[in-house]
Enzyme design. Structure first.
Site, PDB file in Angstrom:
ATOM      1  N   LYS A 218       0.856  -1.191   0.000  1.00 31.21           N
ATOM      2  CA  LYS A 218       0.000   0.000   0.000  1.00 31.21           C
ATOM      3  C   LYS A 218       0.894   1.244   0.000  1.00 31.21           C
ATOM      4  O   LYS A 218       1.825   1.343   0.779  1.00 31.21           O
ATOM      5  CB  LYS A 218      -0.903  -0.017   1.247  1.00 31.21           C
ATOM      6  CG  LYS A 218      -2.127   0.823   1.136  1.00 31.21           C
ATOM      7  CD  LYS A 218      -3.186   0.440   2.164  1.00 31.21           C
ATOM      8  CE  LYS A 218      -4.412   1.332   1.991  1.00 31.21           C
ATOM      9  NZ  LYS A 218      -5.524   0.942   2.870  1.00 31.21           N
TER      10      LYS A 218
ATOM     11  N   GLU B  54     -19.886  -4.302   9.708  1.00 30.30           N
ATOM     12  CA  GLU B  54     -20.835  -3.440  10.442  1.00 30.30           C
ATOM     13  C   GLU B  54     -21.976  -4.260  11.052  1.00 30.30           C
ATOM     14  O   GLU B  54     -22.419  -3.961  12.166  1.00 30.30           O
ATOM     15  CB  GLU B  54     -21.399  -2.373   9.501  1.00 30.30           C
ATOM     16  CG  GLU B  54     -20.437  -1.224   9.200  1.00 30.30           C
ATOM     17  CD  GLU B  54     -19.399  -1.561   8.154  1.00 30.30           C
ATOM     18  OE1 GLU B  54     -19.468  -2.655   7.559  1.00 30.30           O
ATOM     19  OE2 GLU B  54     -18.479  -0.738   7.950  1.00 30.30           O
TER      20      GLU B  54
ATOM     21  N   ARG C 154     -25.446  -0.321   6.493  1.00 29.64           N
ATOM     22  CA  ARG C 154     -25.160  -1.749   6.224  1.00 29.64           C
ATOM     23  C   ARG C 154     -25.701  -2.647   7.325  1.00 29.64           C
ATOM     24  O   ARG C 154     -25.742  -3.855   7.184  1.00 29.64           O
ATOM     25  CB  ARG C 154     -23.631  -1.956   6.084  1.00 29.64           C
ATOM     26  CG  ARG C 154     -23.040  -1.275   4.881  1.00 29.64           C
ATOM     27  CD  ARG C 154     -22.682  -2.242   3.773  1.00 29.64           C
ATOM     28  NE  ARG C 154     -23.047  -1.722   2.477  1.00 29.64           N
ATOM     29  CZ  ARG C 154     -23.233  -2.500   1.410  1.00 29.64           C
ATOM     30  NH1 ARG C 154     -23.074  -3.796   1.489  1.00 29.64           N
ATOM     31  NH2 ARG C 154     -23.587  -1.962   0.270  1.00 29.64           N
TER      32      ARG C 154
HETATM   33  C1  LIG Z   1     -18.986  -0.968   4.460  1.00 34.69           C
HETATM   34  C2  LIG Z   1     -17.761  -0.100   4.568  1.00 34.69           C
HETATM   35  N1  LIG Z   1     -17.149   0.023   5.761  1.00 34.69           N
HETATM   36  C3  LIG Z   1     -16.052   0.800   5.881  1.00 34.69           C
HETATM   37  C4  LIG Z   1     -15.545   1.468   4.785  1.00 34.69           C
HETATM   38  C5  LIG Z   1     -14.344   2.373   4.920  1.00 34.69           C
HETATM   39  N2  LIG Z   1     -13.232   1.837   4.165  1.00 34.69           N
HETATM   40  C6  LIG Z   1     -12.931   2.258   2.948  1.00 34.69           C
HETATM   41  S1  LIG Z   1     -11.641   1.471   2.280  1.00 34.69           S
HETATM   42  C7  LIG Z   1     -11.411   0.578   3.712  1.00 34.69           C
HETATM   43  C8  LIG Z   1     -10.291  -0.384   3.841  1.00 34.69           C
HETATM   44  C9  LIG Z   1     -10.352  -1.389   2.746  1.00 34.69           C
HETATM   45  O1  LIG Z   1      -9.252  -2.258   2.914  1.00 34.69           O
HETATM   46  P1  LIG Z   1      -8.892  -3.197   1.699  1.00 34.69           P
HETATM   47  O2  LIG Z   1     -10.117  -3.828   1.190  1.00 34.69           O
HETATM   48  O3  LIG Z   1      -7.800  -4.069   2.161  1.00 34.69           O
HETATM   49  O4  LIG Z   1      -8.392  -2.205   0.563  1.00 34.69           O
HETATM   50  P2  LIG Z   1      -7.033  -1.375   0.498  1.00 34.69           P
HETATM   51  O5  LIG Z   1      -7.382   0.024   0.953  1.00 34.69           O
HETATM   52  O6  LIG Z   1      -6.036  -2.048   1.400  1.00 34.69           O
HETATM   53  O7  LIG Z   1      -6.619  -1.414  -0.937  1.00 34.69           O
HETATM   54  C10 LIG Z   1     -12.389   0.874   4.632  1.00 34.69           C
HETATM   55  C11 LIG Z   1     -12.487   0.267   5.980  1.00 34.69           C
HETATM   56  C12 LIG Z   1     -16.227   1.312   3.563  1.00 34.69           C
HETATM   57  N3  LIG Z   1     -15.807   1.954   2.430  1.00 34.69           N
HETATM   58  N4  LIG Z   1     -17.301   0.521   3.480  1.00 34.69           N
HETATM   59 MG   LIG Z   2      -5.811  -3.974   2.067  1.00 32.91          MG
END
Ligand SMILES: Cc1ncc(C[n+]2csc(CCOP(=O)(O)OP(=O)(O)O)c2C)c(N)n1
Ligand SMILES: [Mg+2]
Ligand SMILES: CC(=O)[C@@H](O)[C@H](O)COP(=O)(O)O
Length: 648
Positions: free
Chosen positions: A281, A366, A394
Site C-alpha cells: 500500500k 458493520e 449496512r
Molecule cells: C462498508 C464499509 N465500511 C467501511 C468502509 C471504509 N473503508 C474504505 S476502504 C477501507 C479499507 C479497505 O481495505 P482493503 O479492502 O484491504 O483495501 P485497500 O485500501 O487495502 O486497498 C475501509 C475500511 C467502507 N468503504 N465501506
Molecule cells: Mg488492504
C-alpha cells in the site's frame, strides 16, 4: 515521450510491449500523486494497484470483459487507462470525476461502489447473467484483504464457489485495511506471506528431532518433506478451496514477470478461481509507504514532504465526541467502544490508547459490530458503536432486530452525519434521521455544536435503551465548552429565539444557520422564532406544537433527507395535534443522491445555509419570487470523458 498520454483506452495499452509497463506505471504514479496532493483522495490504496491494473487491462478485453473493483477507491489507474486521463484533474471535485467507480461515468465502470464488501456479490451477479444470456466474456473482481473480512464478501464466495461458474476473484492483499487489518482471516492470509507459522513449526520440529540420537538427521529430512506437504494443505488456499475456489498464489503484485504469466494462466482456468496477489500500500511514494493509514484517505498535502497542505482551524466534531467518550469511560468501566475498521476515522485511537482492552475493531463488519454490541449490552456493558452514518446503513436490521426490539442500551455515535464532501453519493450521511426515527425504542439526537455534543454523549451513556447521536464531518464551530458533560432531558428541545410570525424548527448543525436567518428576518420585521430540537425522536411535542399554534409559518431544517426525516416528524406531530393554522415547509436534502463537492457548496446548493433558509422563508411569506426549482431537476451534470453533458 509520455506513454500514458498515448493511452486513450485499453486498446492503446495492448499495443505496448510489457517492457514499457514499468515506465508507464511510473507515469501513472506521478499522475495520481499530482492529483491527490492537490485535491486529496485515496492515495495509498491506488499506488498499491498500479501494476495489477495495467496487467488486467492488458490481458482482458474490457469493457466486454468486466472488472469489478470492490469499494472502488483503488480505481484511479483504471480510470487513467480507460479514457479519463484528461479529466483526472477534476477528481472528486464538484462536477468532476468520482473518486469511486460510477457506471454513469464510464462504460468501463461495471458497478458503482464506495462501501466495501459488495464486489464479489455484484461480480458474481454478472457471471450468472453471462451464463443466462449465453455470453462468454470474463468477469474479474478485485477485492482487498480488508474487504475480504466483510461478511458479504464471504457470502458471495460461498455462493459462487457452490455454483462453479468461470469467475476470477483477485485478492489484493497489502495486509492493510485502513489501519492494520484485523481478525482471523487477516492472520490466516498473513501467515502465508511472513512464513512465521511454518518457521515456527520447522524450528520446533527441528529441535525435537535433533534430540533423537542416530535417527535425527533422516527424520529431519522427512519432517521437511512433511512440512512442504503441510504448506500446500494449510496455506490460505484451504480456506478458499473449501469454498469451491481454485487457489493460486501468492504472487508479487508489482512484478510483471509474475503477474502477466500467472494472470494469463488463471484467466484460462475453468470454474471459480482466487488469485492471491501481494501488494504494498502506498508503493512509490515514501511518505505513503511509511504511513499508509494517513495516506489511505488524505486531504491535499505537500508533495515534497507529505505534510498536510493546511492545518485544521479547530478540532473536529469527531475529536470532541471521542474525547468526551474517553472522559466518560474513565468514570464507567462498563463503557466499551466498537469500530468497523474505522478506528482513525471515528477518532477512537485515543480511546484505544487508554483502554486497549475495551476497544473492539471488528474489521469491515458493520452487521457484526452492531449485534456484537447487542450481545455485550445484554450482559450489562455499555457498548458505543462509533460508525459513519453511511456505513451504519449496512447494519439496519441489526439495529432494529438485534438492538431496538430488545430495547438494549447500545449507543450509536454516528459520525459523518449529513453532507460529507468529496466522497459524494455513497458516503453522505443523508438518511440516518429517517432510518432511525421510525424504529420503536430508538432515541435520535443531534447537537447544534460541539458543546451540546459533549452533553449528548453523556446523555447517551446514561440512557437505558438504544440511542444515537449524530455529528458532522469537519471542524467544530469553536463555541465555549461547559466544564463537564451533563445529561440532557430526553425529548426536550430548546427555544433559542422567540418570535410570533415564523417558527424555524431546526436540528443539528442547521440550528446556527437558522438563527442567523432568523436574525435577518427579524431585522426586516418578520418576527422569527428558532427551536433547537435536539431530538428527532422523541420530538419535543409540547414546545413545537405550542409554538406552531402561535405562528403563521413553520419551517423545519435538517441536513438529512426530507423523506421521512426530522421535518416529517414535525409534520406528523402537527397533524396529530390538529394544528392546521400554520403553513409549513420542510427544508432538507431532496429525494435523490447528492453529488460530491465541498460541504459549503453543497449546503448552499441545497438551501441549508443561513441564506438558503432566509430565502425559503421569504418565498413562503410571498415576499420573494418563488424560484422555479432552485436545484434545477436536482441531477448534477456529469462531465463525461467525451465532453457530452447529460443528467445522471
Ligand atoms: C462498508 C464499509 N465500511 C467501511 C468502509 C471504509 N473503508 C474504505 S476502504 C477501507 C479499507 C479497505 O481495505 P482493503 O479492502 O484491504 O483495501 P485497500 O485500501 O487495502 O486497498 C475501509 C475500511 C467502507 N468503504 N465501506
Ligand atoms: Mg488492504
Ligand atoms: C473509501 C472509504 O470509505 C473511506 O476511506 C472514506 O472515504 C473515509 O472518509 P473520511 O475521509 O470522511 O474519513
Amino acid at each position: 515521450m509520455s506513454i500514458l498520454k498515448r493511452i486513450h483506452s485499453p486498446a492503446d495499452l495492448k499495443r505496448l510491449s510489457p517492457s514499457q509497463f514499468p515506465p508507464l506505471c511510473q507515469e501513472i504514479r506521478e499522475e495520481i500523486l499530482g492529483a491527490v496532493s492537490s485535491v486529496g483522495g485515496h492515495l495509498a490504496s491506488n499506488l498499491g494497484v498500479v501494476e495489477l491494473t495495467v496487467a488486467l487491462h492488458y490481458l482482458l478485453d474490457t469493457p466486454t470483459d468486466k472488472i469489478v473493483w470492490d469499494t472502488s477507491n483503488q480505481a484511479y489507474t483504471h480510470k487513467l487507462l480507460t479514457g479519463r486521463r484528461e479529466q483526472f484533474h477534476t477528481l472528486r471535485q464538484y462536477g468532476g470525476l468520482s473518486g469511486f467507480c460510477k457506471r454513469e461515468e464510464s462504460v468501463y465502470d461495471t458497478f458503482n461502489a464506495g462501501h466495501a464488501g459488495t464486489g464479489v456479490s455484484a461480480a458474481f451477479g454478472m457471471v450468472e447473467a453471462r451464463e443466462q444470456l449465453g455470453q462468454r466474456h470474463k468477469v474479474v473482481c478485485v477485492v482487498g484483504d480488508g474487504a475480504m473480512t466483510a461478511g458479504m464478501t464471504l457470502e458471495g464466495l460461498h455462493h459462487a464457489g457452490g455454483l462453479g461458474k468461470d469467475f476470477l476473484v483477485i485478492l489484493n492483499d497489502n495486509q492493510m485495511s485502513i489501519s492494520k487489518n484485523v481478525g482471523a482471516i487477516s492472520a490466516y492470509l498473513s501467515r502465508t506471506i511472513t512464513g512465521e507459522f511454518y518457521g515456527k513449526v520447522r524450528e520446533e520440529t527441528g529441535q525435537l528431532l535433533r534430540k533423537i540420537p542416530h535417527i535425527g538427521p533422516d527424520m529431519q529430512k522427512l519432517a521437511r518433506r512433511a512440512e512442504e506437504l503441510a504448506k500446500g494443505a494449510i496455506l490460505p488456499g484451504l480456506l478458499f478451496e473449501e469454498l469451491g475456489f481454485q487457489y493460486s498464489g501468492p504472487i508479487d503484485g508489482h512484478n510483471f514477470e509474475h503477474l502477466l504469466p500467472t494472470l494469463e494462466n488463471v484467466l484460462k482456468m475453468k470454474g471459480p478461481v482466487l488469485l492471491h496477489v501481494i501488494t504494498k500500500k502506498g508503493l512509490g511514494y515514501e511518505p505513503a509507504m511509511k504511513n499508509p493509514v494517513w495516506f489511505h484517505a488524505c486531504p491535499p498535502f505537500v508533495r515534497e514532504t507529505g505534510a498536510p497542505a493546511k492545518k485544521a482551524a479547530r478540532p473536529s466534531y469527531t475529536q470532541f465526541a471521542m474525547d468526551t467518550l474517553v472522559k466518560l469511560a474513565r468514570e464507567d468501566k462498563r463503557v466499551v467502544a466498537i469500530t468497523a475498521a474505522m478506528c482513525e476515522g471515528t477518532g477512537l485511537t485515543a480511546f484505544e490508547k487508554e483502554f486497549p482492552d475495551r476497544l473492539y475493531d471488528v474489521g469491515i463488519a458493520e452487521q457484526h459490530a452492531v449485534t456484537f454490541a447487542a450481545g455485550l449490552a445484554t450482559q450489562g456493558l455499555k457498548p458505543v458503536v462509533a460508525m459513519y452514518a453511511t456505513f451504519l446503513q449496512r447494519a439496519y436490521d441489526q439495529v432494529v432486530h438485534d438492538v431496538a426490539t430488545q430495547n438494549l442500551p447500545v449507543v450509536f455515535a454516528i459520525d459523518r452525519g449529513g453532507l460529507v464532501a468529496e466522497d459524494g453519493t455513497t458516503h453522505h450521511g443523508a438518511f440516518d434521521y429517517a432510518y432511525l426515527r421510525h424504529v420503536p425504542n430508538m432515541t435520535v439526537m443531534a447537537p447544534k455544536d460541539e458543546n451540546e455534543l459533549q452533553h449528548m454523549m453523556k446523555t447517551a451513556l446514561q440512557h437505558e435503551g438504544p440511542i444515537s447521536v449524530r455529528y458532522p464531518r469537519g471542524v467544530s464551530l469553536g463555541v465555549k465548552m461547559d466544564p463537564v458533560p451533563t445529561a440532557l432531558p430526553i425529548g426536550k428541545g430548546e427555544l433559542v429565539k422567540d418570535g410570533t410570525d415564523v417558527a424555524i424548527i431546526a436540528i443539528g448543525v442547521s440550528v446556527w444557520q437558522a438563527v442567523q436567518a432568523a436574525e435577518r428576518l427579524s431585522q426586516e420585521g418578520v418576527s422569527t422564532a428558532v427551536v433547537n430540537a435536539r431530538f428527532a425522536k422523541p420530538l419535543d411535542q409540547e414546545l413545537i406544537v405550542g409554538l406552531a399554534r402561535r405562528v403563521r409559518y413553520v419551517v423545519t431544517v435538517e441536513e438529512g433527507c426530507k423523506m421521512g426525516g426530522f421535518g416529517s416528524a414535525v409534520l406528523e406531530a402537527l397533524s396529530d395535534a390538529g394544528v392546521t393554522g400554520a403553513t409549513t415547509k420542510v427544508l432538507g436534502l431532496p429525494d435523490w443522491y447528492i453529488e460530491q463537492g465541498p460541504q459549503d457548496l453543497l449546503r448552499e446548493r441545497y438551501g441549508l445555509t443561513a441564506e438558503g433558509i432566509y430565502q425559503s422563508v421569504k418565498e413562503l411569506l410571498g415576499k420573494a419570487p418563488v424560484q422555479a426549482d432552485r436545484f434545477n431537476d436536482g441531477r448534477l451534470v456529469h462531465h463525461l470523458p467525451h465532453g457530452d453533458e447529460q443528467g445522471s
